[in-house]
Write a protein that holds these residues in place. Structure first.
Motif, mmCIF file in Angstrom:
data_model
loop_
_atom_site.group_PDB
_atom_site.id
_atom_site.type_symbol
_atom_site.label_atom_id
_atom_site.label_comp_id
_atom_site.label_asym_id
_atom_site.label_seq_id
_atom_site.Cartn_x
_atom_site.Cartn_y
_atom_site.Cartn_z
ATOM 1 N N LEU A 146 0.852 -1.186 0.000
ATOM 2 C CA LEU A 146 0.000 0.000 0.000
ATOM 3 C C LEU A 146 0.891 1.240 0.000
ATOM 4 O O LEU A 146 2.013 1.203 0.499
ATOM 5 N N GLY A 147 0.371 2.345 -0.539
ATOM 6 C CA GLY A 147 1.218 3.510 -0.775
ATOM 7 C C GLY A 147 1.515 4.345 0.446
ATOM 8 O O GLY A 147 2.659 4.727 0.676
ATOM 9 N N ASP A 148 0.491 4.678 1.245
ATOM 10 C CA ASP A 148 0.730 5.606 2.356
ATOM 11 C C ASP A 148 0.293 5.050 3.706
ATOM 12 O O ASP A 148 0.275 5.766 4.702
ATOM 13 N N ILE A 149 -0.081 3.789 3.742
ATOM 14 C CA ILE A 149 -0.336 3.095 5.008
ATOM 15 C C ILE A 149 0.342 1.733 4.929
ATOM 16 O O ILE A 149 0.666 1.255 3.843
ATOM 17 N N THR A 150 0.577 1.135 6.085
ATOM 18 C CA THR A 150 1.236 -0.179 6.094
ATOM 19 C C THR A 150 0.207 -1.267 6.343
ATOM 20 O O THR A 150 -0.629 -1.125 7.241
ATOM 21 N N PRO A 151 0.233 -2.337 5.569
ATOM 22 C CA PRO A 151 -0.723 -3.431 5.775
ATOM 23 C C PRO A 151 -0.577 -4.039 7.171
ATOM 24 O O PRO A 151 0.539 -4.197 7.677
ATOM 25 N N ASN A 152 -1.701 -4.358 7.790
ATOM 26 C CA ASN A 152 -1.677 -5.029 9.090
ATOM 27 C C ASN A 152 -1.188 -6.465 8.907
ATOM 28 O O ASN A 152 -1.691 -7.190 8.057
ATOM 29 N N ILE A 153 -0.186 -6.846 9.688
ATOM 30 C CA ILE A 153 0.315 -8.219 9.651
ATOM 31 C C ILE A 153 -0.089 -8.884 10.965
ATOM 32 O O ILE A 153 0.366 -8.484 12.038
ATOM 33 N N THR A 154 -0.961 -9.848 10.856
ATOM 34 C CA THR A 154 -1.497 -10.503 12.037
ATOM 35 C C THR A 154 -1.000 -11.942 12.096
ATOM 36 O O THR A 154 -0.245 -12.383 11.239
ATOM 37 N N VAL A 155 -1.425 -12.676 13.099
ATOM 38 C CA VAL A 155 -1.006 -14.065 13.278
ATOM 39 C C VAL A 155 -2.242 -14.947 13.146
ATOM 40 O O VAL A 155 -3.268 -14.680 13.767
ATOM 41 N N TRP A 156 -2.130 -15.974 12.324
ATOM 42 C CA TRP A 156 -3.294 -16.805 12.009
ATOM 43 C C TRP A 156 -3.301 -18.132 12.757
ATOM 44 O O TRP A 156 -4.329 -18.775 12.879
ATOM 45 N N ALA A 157 -2.162 -18.573 13.211
ATOM 46 C CA ALA A 157 -2.075 -19.840 13.952
ATOM 47 C C ALA A 157 -0.920 -19.724 14.936
ATOM 48 O O ALA A 157 -0.023 -18.900 14.765
ATOM 49 N N MET A 158 -0.938 -20.573 15.953
ATOM 50 C CA MET A 158 0.026 -20.432 17.041
ATOM 51 C C MET A 158 1.475 -20.619 16.594
ATOM 52 O O MET A 158 2.386 -20.114 17.221
ATOM 53 N N ASP A 159 1.689 -21.331 15.503
ATOM 54 C CA ASP A 159 3.079 -21.618 15.113
ATOM 55 C C ASP A 159 3.500 -20.884 13.840
ATOM 56 O O ASP A 159 4.551 -21.159 13.290
ATOM 57 N N ASP A 160 2.654 -19.953 13.347
ATOM 58 C CA ASP A 160 3.017 -19.362 12.053
ATOM 59 C C ASP A 160 3.975 -18.177 12.229
ATOM 60 O O ASP A 160 4.212 -17.697 13.330
ATOM 61 N N ASP A 161 4.541 -17.773 11.107
ATOM 62 C CA ASP A 161 5.480 -16.649 11.073
ATOM 63 C C ASP A 161 5.016 -15.727 9.946
ATOM 64 O O ASP A 161 5.657 -15.623 8.911
ATOM 65 N N SER A 162 3.875 -15.077 10.169
ATOM 66 C CA SER A 162 3.266 -14.301 9.094
ATOM 67 C C SER A 162 4.127 -13.114 8.689
ATOM 68 O O SER A 162 4.173 -12.756 7.515
ATOM 69 N N LEU A 163 4.844 -12.503 9.634
ATOM 70 C CA LEU A 163 5.723 -11.391 9.268
ATOM 71 C C LEU A 163 6.895 -11.886 8.413
ATOM 72 O O LEU A 163 7.264 -11.244 7.426
ATOM 73 N N GLY A 164 7.445 -13.036 8.769
ATOM 74 C CA GLY A 164 8.498 -13.631 7.934
ATOM 75 C C GLY A 164 7.997 -13.910 6.532
ATOM 76 O O GLY A 164 8.691 -13.639 5.534
#
Length: 328
Positions: A195-213
């Motif tokens: 997105l151009g002027d805001i940052t996408p929300n990065i959330t966690v979907w499961a206890m063992d995931d690494d969504s930011l990675g």
């Protein structure tokens, strides 16, 4: 409402999201003499449906001749597809996000029990858990069911008139987020990935995931594409694709440093860590945050804590049903 021509036979309809900090969502419409394609739809709300239908009417788009591409599972992107898709429409979606959709639909109580447990472990009070779920837009503005999907994989192509879109798998913002790249016209329909002027929300979907990675890897994956114009899910289109990717990576590096600085003062829950981070929300203090924005903030803090835990910089331990994080 607003209908903008971006390129010949490619338009943007700005669909309002009343009361939502995002303000609106961009629904893109590709027209041709054969089939049309609508990319993302808005929430299942009358305010969204009125505007999107008016825009499609202005473009003389017949829904029986129209297919849909949904970038990801969030209600602001797919909530209206059930209302708009006809028996002759193909709805393109992805398998990983569909697993979440199916879990929420087929075993509703179990899905939300897991979500509540996840939120409780993050450090929310019972009152805030109840309020945040009740007010969550995904809970309020998603349809009870969806039309059949045709699943798209990384590298699949969709041809609409003079445009040939390549599907790009970009997990991170959601497990199966998909973008569309048009190499000849150098267009990138980015959904909520870039997105151009805001940052996408990065959330966690499961206890063992690494969504930011996953998200950072997906940024690197698309950075080498030859893109002149980015058509995002929210706000205005923009140039400078690679520069924006670099900014997003710096933003998350800063966020990670901020989390480490908070934990340097002592252990804490994701809720406590989030309360000490900086947020671009109009509120006097953490206590004044709308509860849904607290939910998103804690989810974002959790994705950064999990990223650091996966890289052995942070450890967590459960105590009285709540996860406490600390420096390793």
């Amino acid at each position: 409402y607003m209908v903008d021509e971006i390129r010949p036979n490619l338009h943007r309809i700005e669909v309002p999201l009343p009361g939502n900090p995002l303000k609106s969502i961009n629904s893109y419409v590709v027209t041709s003499g054969d089939r049309n394609l609508v990319i993302d739809t808005g929430m299942m709300r009358p305010e969204c449906e009125r505007v999107l239908r008016a825009g499609l009417d202005e473009l003389d788009v017949q829904l029986a001749e129209t297919d849909f591409f949904i970038t990801h599972l969030h209600a602001d992107h797919m909530g209206l597809v059930t209302e708009l898709a006809t028996d002759t429409s193909t709805v393109y979606f992805n398998r990983p996000d569909n697993r979440v959709v199916v879990a929420a639909r087929e075993d509703h109580s179990r899905f939300f029990d897991r979500l509540i447990g996840h939120t409780r472990r993050g450090g929310f009070s019972e009152q805030e858990i109840e309020e945040s779920l009740r007010e969550h837009p995904g809970y309020k503005y998603s349809p009870p069911d969806y039309p059949p999907f045709r699943f798209v994989e990384d590298g699949d192509e969709l041809e609409v008139g003079e445009y040939r879109f390549v599907v790009v798998a970009t997990p991170g913002h959601t497990p199966g987020h998909r973008c569309l790249y048009e190499p000849e016209h150098k267009l990138f329909l980015s959904g909520d990935h870039v997105l151009g002027d805001i940052t996408p929300n990065i959330t966690v979907w499961a206890m063992d995931d690494d969504s930011l990675g996953d998200y950072l890897a997906s940024l690197d994956k698309v950075a080498e594409l030859d893109v002149e114009l980015v058509l995002p899910g929210h706000r205005t289109s923009f140039n400078g694709f690679r520069g924006r990717i670099d900014e997003l990576k710096r933003h998350h590096r800063h966020r990670l440093d901020e989390v480490l600085a908070v934990l340097a003062a002592g252990t804490g829950t994701a809720y406590q860590v989030a309360s000490q981070m900086t947020w671009d929300i109009v509120a006097k203090s953490w206590q004044d945050f709308p509860v849904v924005q607290k939910w998103f903030a804690v989810s974002e803090a959790t994705s950064h804590l999990r990223y650091l835990e996966h890289r052995d910089q942070v450890v967590s331990a459960e105590q009285d049903g709540v996860l406490l994080y600390g420096l390793k």
